[in-house]
Every structure is written in C-alpha cells, then in structure tokens.
Design an enzyme around this catalytic site. Structure first.
Site, short mmCIF file in Angstrom:
data_model
loop_
_atom_site.label_atom_id
_atom_site.label_comp_id
_atom_site.label_asym_id
_atom_site.label_seq_id
_atom_site.Cartn_x
_atom_site.Cartn_y
_atom_site.Cartn_z
N ASP A 114 0.84 -1.20 0.00
CA ASP A 114 0.00 0.00 0.00
C ASP A 114 0.87 1.25 0.00
O ASP A 114 2.03 1.21 0.43
CB ASP A 114 -0.90 0.02 1.25
CG ASP A 114 -1.89 -1.13 1.25
OD1 ASP A 114 -2.22 -1.63 0.17
OD2 ASP A 114 -2.31 -1.52 2.36
N1 URA Z 1 -1.25 -5.98 3.76
C1 URA Z 1 -1.75 -4.72 3.79
O1 URA Z 1 -2.79 -4.47 4.37
N2 URA Z 1 -1.04 -3.77 3.14
C2 URA Z 1 0.12 -3.98 2.52
O2 URA Z 1 0.73 -3.06 1.98
C3 URA Z 1 0.63 -5.30 2.50
C4 URA Z 1 -0.07 -6.27 3.14
#
Ligand code: URA
Length: 235
Positions: free
Chosen positions: A103
């Site tokens: 993310d």
């Molecule tokens: N899980 C999440 O919620 N975000 C990420 O960036 C990676 C794994």
C-alpha cells in the site's frame, strides 16, 4: 556482445543513442574510457561505467527497494508518486515491475524485477512464499486477537477463513505477522477483523530474504545470487 548492444539492453536508449554515449566518451570499461561502440566484450562479470556510475552486466534486472511511505506500487500511480520513480532511468527503461504490491502508506522490502519467471514464482499463490510484516496497531493487542489471527479470520469476499502462518506480539501495540497469501490490504483487513486497526505497516522480509538494516528508505540495491537463493530462486 557489442558495447552498443549492451548499453541498449541496459536501458540507455536506442542503439543510435547508445552509440552517441560511447562516442561522447561517457562510457568506461575497467576504469578506461572506451570510444568504440562496436567493441566486443565478454559479458561474464562485466561492469561498465556510464557517467561515473558502475553498472554490472545483468541479463535480468532484479533488485530490492526499501519502499518509503507516500509511494504507490501500481503501474499508473494516481494520487502519489510511483515507486519506480525512485530508480535510475535506465532501470525504468528496462520495464522492471514490483513483485506484488505494498500500500501507499506501507514501508519496507519491495522486490522489483523484469524477470517474468521470478515475478511469477514469488507471486504464485501455490508457492505460498511467506511475507513478514511488522504492524503497529491503534489499540492494545492481546492474546485473544493473536489467537484469532492464527485460527483464521473470514474476510469480506473470501469463502474460506485466512490463517496467519505466524503471529506474535512484539509490544503492546506491535505485532509481527507472517502471511503466505498476497490479498488486497490483507494485514489491515485481518487486523480489523479481530477488532483492532493498523496504524503503520512495514514489510521486514519475503521468504528468507530480510530487508538489510543499512538500506535506508528510498534506497535500492541489486539482488545478489545469495539473495535469490534465499528467495528459493535458482539462477
Ligand atoms: N497488507 C496490507 O494491508 N497492506 C500492505 O501493503 C501489505 C499487506
């Protein structure tokens, strides 16, 4: 392989542009300027220099990036800069892509490659490559939440509960979680499903490969043969 072709393969432009780079004496081999674009070089262990920067000859470009917060992993980033902007132009020209996505606000180990086989192998659901995350939570953690993560939680749009391969409290508000899938917002959704909330998320490792302590946010480095071995990838 001809120098001109080597430069082209490494993202330095068209053959013509690469020839120009050599003719303008911007390329060196073994510390010596080389102005012949057609010189034949042994690519085994070759390191060439362009404008003072060393480039190891690499059949495929595979690297690790310490992803900082504020960068998107998507091919066409919409709201923030893209992670590929953190790489030198020749690497971007090779069409490297992140393996999986983190993310925008997640930090840590991101692998990037133009090796389709490596990408496929690490992304394949069947191979269940473990990914280790450190999550900072809004509320205090307790053993009940940890137990539920280990027993499995049912997320929206999933038919089966998702189980954490490992989960341990490392502080009142910190949790180390190992997942073998790569579902959308998986950590955040799993932690939400047990009644807590992720405030910060950092990926520490993929397979046996751990983010090196000396690789600062925004920095990258080539994957070595040893790194690839830790990822279970034979070269
Ligand atoms: N899980 C999440 O919620 N975000 C990420 O960036 C990676 C794994």
């Amino acid at each position: 392989m001809q120098l001109e072709r080597i430069l082209q393969k490494h993202g330095f432009g068209s053959r013509r542009e690469c020839r120009g780079l050599v003719r303008r004496e911007r390329v060196a081999i073994d510390g010596r300027v080389c102005d012949d674009p057609f010189v034949e070089l042994d690519t085994d262990g070759l390191v060439f220099t362009v404008d003072g920067v060393d480039w190891p000859y690499a059949e495929c470009a595979s690297l690790m990036l310490h992803k900082p917060a504020g960068y998107e992993c998507s091919r066409k980033p919409k709201h923030h800069a893209g992670v590929l902007e953190l790489l030198p132009v020749p690497l971007r020209e090779r069409d490297v892509q992140p393996i999986g996505r983190l993310d925008e606000d997640t930090t840590g180990l991101l692998l990037i490659t133009d090796d389709g086989q490596l990408n496929h192998q690490l992304s394949s659901a069947r191979r269940k490559v473990p990914k280790i995350y450190l999550a900072t939570t809004k509320h205090r953690l307790d053993q009940e939440q940890i137990g539920r993560l280990l027993a499995g939680v049912l997320l929206a749009d999933e038919v089966e509960p998702i189980v954490a391969a490992a989960a341990e409290m490392v502080g009142e508000n910190q949790l180390r979680l190992t997942l073998t899938e790569g579902k959308y917002h998986q950590v955040k959704r799993m932690v939400a499903a047990v009644g807590n909330r992720v405030e910060a998320l950092h990926r520490e490792a993929v397979g046996e490969l751990t983010l090196p302590a000396d690789l600062k946010p925004g920095e990258w480095r080539w994957l070595t043969a040893d790194d690839l071995k830790k990822l279970g990838y034979a070269t």
